[in-house]
Design an enzyme around this catalytic site. Structure first.
Site, PDB file in Angstrom:
ATOM      1  N   LYS A 104       0.716  -1.185  -0.017  1.00 27.91           N
ATOM      2  CA  LYS A 104      -0.135   0.114   0.092  1.00 27.91           C
ATOM      3  C   LYS A 104       0.787   1.244   0.090  1.00 27.91           C
ATOM      4  O   LYS A 104       0.481   2.444  -0.103  1.00 27.91           O
ATOM      5  CB  LYS A 104      -1.033   0.035   0.904  1.00 27.91           C
ATOM      6  CG  LYS A 104      -1.924  -1.133   1.425  1.00 27.91           C
ATOM      7  CD  LYS A 104      -3.178  -1.026   2.249  1.00 27.91           C
ATOM      8  CE  LYS A 104      -3.909  -2.137   2.053  1.00 27.91           C
ATOM      9  NZ  LYS A 104      -4.577  -2.377   0.787  1.00 27.91           N
ATOM     10  N   SER A 105       2.123   1.036   0.046  1.00 29.28           N
ATOM     11  CA  SER A 105       2.980   2.372   0.116  1.00 29.28           C
ATOM     12  C   SER A 105       2.955   3.184  -1.020  1.00 29.28           C
ATOM     13  O   SER A 105       3.079   4.430  -0.811  1.00 29.28           O
ATOM     14  CB  SER A 105       4.651   1.767   0.669  1.00 29.28           C
ATOM     15  OG  SER A 105       4.763   1.328   1.363  1.00 29.28           O
TER      16      SER A 105
ATOM     17  N   THR B 236      11.337  -3.548   2.179  1.00 22.99           N
ATOM     18  CA  THR B 236      10.301  -4.315   2.950  1.00 22.99           C
ATOM     19  C   THR B 236      10.744  -5.775   2.932  1.00 22.99           C
ATOM     20  O   THR B 236      11.785  -6.088   2.486  1.00 22.99           O
ATOM     21  CB  THR B 236       8.815  -4.277   2.616  1.00 22.99           C
ATOM     22  OG1 THR B 236       8.043  -4.842   3.549  1.00 22.99           O
ATOM     23  CG2 THR B 236       8.434  -4.591   1.275  1.00 22.99           C
TER      24      THR B 236
ATOM     25  N   LYS C 250      15.477  -6.188   4.602  1.00 20.71           N
ATOM     26  CA  LYS C 250      15.775  -5.090   5.617  1.00 20.71           C
ATOM     27  C   LYS C 250      16.958  -5.431   6.117  1.00 20.71           C
ATOM     28  O   LYS C 250      17.848  -4.258   6.158  1.00 20.71           O
ATOM     29  CB  LYS C 250      14.682  -4.887   6.432  1.00 20.71           C
ATOM     30  CG  LYS C 250      13.453  -4.476   6.148  1.00 20.71           C
ATOM     31  CD  LYS C 250      12.433  -4.229   7.548  1.00 20.71           C
ATOM     32  CE  LYS C 250      11.070  -4.134   6.859  1.00 20.71           C
ATOM     33  NZ  LYS C 250      10.102  -3.559   7.934  1.00 20.71           N
TER      34      LYS C 250
ATOM     35  N   ASP D 266      10.032   2.030  11.526  1.00 24.31           N
ATOM     36  CA  ASP D 266       9.043   1.107  11.788  1.00 24.31           C
ATOM     37  C   ASP D 266       8.727   1.493  13.216  1.00 24.31           C
ATOM     38  O   ASP D 266       7.313   1.551  13.522  1.00 24.31           O
ATOM     39  CB  ASP D 266       9.479  -0.282  11.819  1.00 24.31           C
ATOM     40  CG  ASP D 266       9.543  -0.746  10.206  1.00 24.31           C
ATOM     41  OD1 ASP D 266       8.621  -0.345   9.385  1.00 24.31           O
ATOM     42  OD2 ASP D 266      10.285  -1.585   9.923  1.00 24.31           O
TER      43      ASP D 266
ATOM     44  N   GLY E 136      12.857  -9.221  13.041  1.00 20.50           N
ATOM     45  CA  GLY E 136      13.206  -7.874  12.936  1.00 20.50           C
ATOM     46  C   GLY E 136      12.134  -6.828  13.441  1.00 20.50           C
ATOM     47  O   GLY E 136      12.430  -5.794  13.630  1.00 20.50           O
TER      48      GLY E 136
ATOM     49  N   ARG F 104       8.715 -17.434  21.452  1.00 14.87           N
ATOM     50  CA  ARG F 104       8.520 -19.016  21.412  1.00 14.87           C
ATOM     51  C   ARG F 104       9.885 -19.589  21.733  1.00 14.87           C
ATOM     52  O   ARG F 104      10.118 -20.709  22.587  1.00 14.87           O
ATOM     53  CB  ARG F 104       8.185 -19.208  19.839  1.00 14.87           C
ATOM     54  CG  ARG F 104       7.945 -20.757  19.799  1.00 14.87           C
ATOM     55  CD  ARG F 104       7.173 -21.015  18.368  1.00 14.87           C
ATOM     56  NE  ARG F 104       8.314 -20.516  17.221  1.00 14.87           N
ATOM     57  CZ  ARG F 104       7.706 -20.794  15.964  1.00 14.87           C
ATOM     58  NH1 ARG F 104       6.661 -21.240  15.550  1.00 14.87           N
ATOM     59  NH2 ARG F 104       8.593 -20.427  15.216  1.00 14.87           N
TER      60      ARG F 104
ATOM     61  N   MET G 219       1.143  -5.981  14.867  1.00  8.58           N
ATOM     62  CA  MET G 219       1.917  -4.999  13.914  1.00  8.58           C
ATOM     63  C   MET G 219       1.402  -5.295  12.519  1.00  8.58           C
ATOM     64  O   MET G 219       1.681  -4.688  11.611  1.00  8.58           O
ATOM     65  CB  MET G 219       3.286  -5.411  14.130  1.00  8.58           C
ATOM     66  CG  MET G 219       3.995  -4.815  15.377  1.00  8.58           C
ATOM     67  SD  MET G 219       5.829  -4.701  15.146  1.00  8.58           S
ATOM     68  CE  MET G 219       6.266  -4.574  16.963  1.00  8.58           C
TER      69      MET G 219
ATOM     70  N   TYR H  20      -1.105  -6.108   9.705  1.00  2.98           N
ATOM     71  CA  TYR H  20      -2.534  -5.754   9.140  1.00  2.98           C
ATOM     72  C   TYR H  20      -3.022  -6.320   8.208  1.00  2.98           C
ATOM     73  O   TYR H  20      -2.414  -6.992   7.369  1.00  2.98           O
ATOM     74  CB  TYR H  20      -2.276  -4.026   8.622  1.00  2.98           C
ATOM     75  CG  TYR H  20      -3.442  -3.655   7.667  1.00  2.98           C
ATOM     76  CD1 TYR H  20      -4.570  -3.352   8.145  1.00  2.98           C
ATOM     77  CD2 TYR H  20      -3.151  -3.671   6.400  1.00  2.98           C
ATOM     78  CE1 TYR H  20      -5.781  -2.932   7.109  1.00  2.98           C
ATOM     79  CE2 TYR H  20      -4.212  -3.172   5.508  1.00  2.98           C
ATOM     80  CZ  TYR H  20      -5.395  -3.034   5.922  1.00  2.98           C
ATOM     81  OH  TYR H  20      -6.394  -2.596   4.988  1.00  2.98           O
TER      82      TYR H  20
HETATM   83  P1  ATR Z   1      10.523 -10.471  11.542  1.00  2.00           P
HETATM   84  O1  ATR Z   1      11.542 -10.128  10.647  1.00  2.00           O
HETATM   85  O2  ATR Z   1       9.239 -10.368  10.403  1.00  2.00           O
HETATM   86  O3  ATR Z   1      10.022 -10.326  12.592  1.00  2.00           O
HETATM   87  P2  ATR Z   1      11.363 -13.221  11.786  1.00  2.00           P
HETATM   88  O4  ATR Z   1      12.839 -12.626  12.036  1.00  2.00           O
HETATM   89  O5  ATR Z   1      11.364 -14.346  10.924  1.00  2.00           O
HETATM   90  O6  ATR Z   1      10.302 -12.107  11.098  1.00  2.00           O
HETATM   91  O7  ATR Z   1      10.906 -13.420  13.208  1.00  2.00           O
HETATM   92  C1  ATR Z   1       9.625 -14.174  13.230  1.00  2.00           C
HETATM   93  C2  ATR Z   1       9.435 -14.066  14.711  1.00  2.00           C
HETATM   94  O8  ATR Z   1       7.876 -14.614  14.797  1.00  2.00           O
HETATM   95  C3  ATR Z   1      10.148 -15.102  15.789  1.00  2.00           C
HETATM   96  O9  ATR Z   1      10.180 -14.490  16.916  1.00  2.00           O
HETATM   97  C4  ATR Z   1       9.466 -16.268  15.699  1.00  2.00           C
HETATM   98  O10 ATR Z   1       9.528 -17.018  16.737  1.00  2.00           O
HETATM   99  P3  ATR Z   1      10.810 -18.025  16.829  1.00  2.00           P
HETATM  100  O11 ATR Z   1      12.006 -16.967  17.094  1.00  2.00           O
HETATM  101  O12 ATR Z   1      10.742 -19.054  18.102  1.00  2.00           O
HETATM  102  O13 ATR Z   1      11.016 -18.535  15.557  1.00  2.00           O
HETATM  103  C5  ATR Z   1       7.954 -16.042  15.715  1.00  2.00           C
HETATM  104  N1  ATR Z   1       6.872 -16.979  15.392  1.00  2.00           N
HETATM  105  C6  ATR Z   1       6.691 -17.300  14.137  1.00  2.00           C
HETATM  106  N2  ATR Z   1       5.549 -18.167  13.949  1.00  2.00           N
HETATM  107  C7  ATR Z   1       5.112 -18.391  15.458  1.00  2.00           C
HETATM  108  C8  ATR Z   1       4.126 -18.803  16.104  1.00  2.00           C
HETATM  109  N3  ATR Z   1       3.409 -19.683  15.316  1.00  2.00           N
HETATM  110  N4  ATR Z   1       3.984 -18.636  17.087  1.00  2.00           N
HETATM  111  C9  ATR Z   1       4.688 -17.899  17.956  1.00  2.00           C
HETATM  112  N5  ATR Z   1       5.778 -17.274  17.654  1.00  2.00           N
HETATM  113  C10 ATR Z   1       6.102 -17.500  16.028  1.00  2.00           C
END
Ligand code: ATR
Length: 271
Positions: A16-17, A62, A66, A102, A130, A152, A215, A217
């Site tokens: 949408k940017s 995006t 990044k 962000d 990130g 997690r 975060m 949408y």
């Molecule tokens: P981004 O850069 O968009 O933040 P990322 O670096 O891949 O994406 O990080 C994804 C985050 O979502 C991580 O904190 C991941 O948890 P893990 O570090 O344990 O992998 C979290 N995440 C993804 N799917 C999840 C789920 N089903 N339940 C809880 N946390 C989840």
């Protein structure tokens, strides 16, 4: 002459940017064109080189580029350095400057648009990727009573918290460690929503009168917005406002003028 800007990502066609920046340009009378670029997963740097060679003035960056934009930049803002990620590149004779808007967008949406007072609040930030790294410093700058990062994979939250300890009251933990704790604001920065899931957090961790913020949408309520509603959140917000506010912060960096955002958010919401 019209100045060229774009957003680069992969995928990118649903961004949408371009719409948001076109609205900002109309509103402020700035002579810019803002398009989108499908970045090549192997050749991101070459794509950016080409954009610069064609006279491009700035890029929003995006998923999934990044971190690569962070490495591409010659100079970095403090918030980009702490996030380890760049969502705004500015090209000038001085070289390539990388920034990250962000987290500022998230905080502006919460505090300016929704009047949530982060100062003194108990805040839970879910995730350790990130999105969370970008939000940490701007959130801590608002001086919450406590900021808990829960992930997690607990280790990642622990190291993030350790790296930010000098900036305020921040601790890291696993999702299981949230049992018995309560928060005034729970922010979901995980990727769980992309699979229509929510992180496995205890039902009771939202305090009476608490808010939730996703975060992410989407045109429909996200999984975490639904979680917030089902658990009595006073407000269960999604990331549309953050999206527009981070764009406004980028526009300010590039053009030196802060656009008005409420009408842009409202137009996107009804679209
Ligand atoms: P981004 O850069 O968009 O933040 P990322 O670096 O891949 O994406 O990080 C994804 C985050 O979502 C991580 O904190 C991941 O948890 P893990 O570090 O344990 O992998 C979290 N995440 C993804 N799917 C999840 C789920 N089903 N339940 C809880 N946390 C989840």
């Amino acid at each position: 002459m019209t100045d060229e800007y774009a957003v680069i990502g992969n995928p990118i066609e649903h961004s949408k940017s371009p719409q948001i920046h076109a609205a900002f340009a109309r509103q402020t009378g700035q002579d810019i064109h803002y398009g989108f670029l499908l970045g090549d997963l192997e050749e991101f740097e070459a794509d950016v080189d080409q954009f610069v060679a064609n006279g491009g003035r700035g890029l929003n960056v995006t998923v999934p580029f990044k971190e690569r934009a962070f490495r591409y930049a010659d100079t970095l803002s403090g918030r980009a350095r702490e996030a380890g990620a760049v969502n705004t590149l500015t090209f000038s004779d001085g070289g390539v400057h990388g920034d990250n808007t962000d987290g500022a967008g998230l905080v502006r949406d919460l505090t300016c648009n929704h009047r949530f007072q982060i100062e003194g609040a108990r805040v839970l930030l879910l995730g350790a990727g990130g999105a969370v790294r970008g939000a940490l410093r701007p959130l801590l700058d608002e001086r919450p009573a406590a900021l808990v990062i829960a992930n997690r994979t607990a280790d990642k939250a622990l190291s993030l918290a350790a790296a930010s300890a000098a900036r305020g009251a921040v601790i890291g933990c696993g999702l299981d460690d949230l049992v018995g704790r309560e928060f005034d604001l729970i922010i979901n920065g995980t990727a769980a929503g992309l699979a229509a899931k929510v992180p496995a957090i205890p039902d009771e961790c939202l305090a009476d009168g608490g808010w939730t913020y996703d975060m992410l949408y989407a045109s429909e309520p996200t999984a975490f917005v639904s979680w917030g509603r089902a658990h009595g959140a006073v407000r269960a917000l999604d990331g549309l406002g953050m999206l527009v506010e981070q764009a406004a912060e980028s526009f300010l960096l590039w053009r030196g003028v802060m656009p008005e955002t409420a009408s842009v958010i409202a137009a996107l919401r009804t679209a």
